[in-house]
Enzyme design. Structure first.
Site, PDB file in Angstrom:
ATOM      1  N   ASP A  48      13.548  14.613  42.896  1.00  0.00           N
ATOM      2  CA  ASP A  48      12.728  14.069  43.982  1.00  0.00           C
ATOM      3  C   ASP A  48      13.563  13.775  45.228  1.00  0.00           C
ATOM      4  OD1 ASP A  48      10.422  14.153  42.496  1.00  0.00           O
ATOM      5  OD2 ASP A  48      10.463  12.039  41.923  1.00  0.00           O
ATOM      6  N   TYR A  76      19.953   9.635  33.773  1.00  0.00           N
ATOM      7  CA  TYR A  76      19.749   9.049  35.095  1.00  0.00           C
ATOM      8  C   TYR A  76      20.247   7.611  35.112  1.00  0.00           C
ATOM      9  CZ  TYR A  76      16.280  12.818  35.660  1.00  0.00           C
ATOM     10  OH  TYR A  76      15.646  14.030  35.719  1.00  0.00           O
ATOM     11  N   ASP A  90       7.210   4.457  43.260  1.00  0.00           N
ATOM     12  CA  ASP A  90       8.528   4.367  43.889  1.00  0.00           C
ATOM     13  C   ASP A  90       8.338   3.992  45.353  1.00  0.00           C
ATOM     14  OD1 ASP A  90       7.645   6.685  45.134  1.00  0.00           O
ATOM     15  OD2 ASP A  90       9.195   7.995  44.291  1.00  0.00           O
ATOM     16  N   ARG A 182       9.844   7.431  37.269  1.00  0.00           N
ATOM     17  CA  ARG A 182       8.917   6.552  38.007  1.00  0.00           C
ATOM     18  C   ARG A 182       7.868   5.961  37.078  1.00  0.00           C
ATOM     19  NH1 ARG A 182       6.225  10.068  42.208  1.00  0.00           N
ATOM     20  NH2 ARG A 182       7.130  11.837  41.098  1.00  0.00           N
TER      21      ARG A 182
END
Length: 233
Positions: A48, A76, A90, A182
């Site tokens: 993203d 992540y 987000d 997210r």
């Protein structure tokens, strides 16, 4: 390096760039370097715009490996803000609701953390690139059109949290292909009877590739520029 024959480039994607921005920038440079109108360049897993970190770029015949590389597990790091939510889960959209956080204890957060481990069905964010009836979900979401997101089976093999900056929760997570971090941020907040928003995200690993070996876009552009191209190429 032989970019035409096929190379795998490990890029540290900058914040606010799309994955396609990186592909297009490198493709433009390769077309110019090799004096070709067409040059195969693709990525192995979208990141993203509001996320930074490891992005795998394939060139030439190596683009055939994209699907295989895309299926690898990914790691992540990031930060979840508890007590607030946004429609996109987000910071792409504005905060729309606030929730109490006073009741949240370390024990409760640990209990919720453990509940995410293993296989589970996950609902993707409506602000995502998932295709619903031939359209990207975010296209409908931005128009205010209500759509039903189908759940996907995902697996989380590792989930570590650091609560010292509560209500901001730092985390490291390793998960299967197709997992939306997210959605994890949003669901984490819900399971705490509060809200959660992803406010920072960085991909550090994909399969055998690690962010420590990544180069910036500018560094790759310089490597391409310095690469010798033979007459046969």
């Amino acid at each position: 390096m032989d970019f035409k024959a096929g190379e795998i480039l490990i890029v540290d994607k900058p914040l606010k760039w799309t994955s396609f921005d990186v592909v297009n920038k490198l493709r433009w440079k390769l077309r110019k370097k090799y004096n070709q109108k067409k040059f195969k360049v693709g990525h192995a897993g979208t990141l993203d715009p509001l996320a930074s970190g490891l992005l795998i770029i394939c060139t030439g015949k190596a683009t055939k490996q994209s699907q295989e590389l895309m299926s690898d597990a990914k790691t992540y790091t990031g930060t979840i803000l508890l007590g607030k939510t946004t429609p996109s889960f987000d910071l792409e959209t504005e905060f729309d609701q606030e929730f109490p956080v006073d009741h949240i204890t370390s024990d409760l957060m640990e209990e919720v953390r453990k509940s995410f481990l293993g296989e589970q069905l996950q609902t993707p964010p409506i602000f995502s690139a998932k295709k619903i009836d031939g359209k990207r979900a975010y296209e409908s979401a931005r128009k205010g059109v209500e759509i039903e997101m189908r759940k996907n089976l995902v697996e989380i093999t590792s989930f570590k949290i650091d609560t010292k900056d509560f209500p901001e929760i730092d985390f490291e997570i390793t998960c299967s292909k197709g997992t939306y971090i997210r959605s994890i941020a949003s669901d984490f907040g819900k399971k705490l009877d509060s809200g959660g928003t992803l406010i920072a995200l960085r991909r550090t690993r994909s399969g055998d590739f690690n962010i420590d070996t990544a180069k910036t876009v500018d560094q790759w552009l310089e490597i391409i520029e310095q690469t010798e191209v033979t007459a046969t190429e």
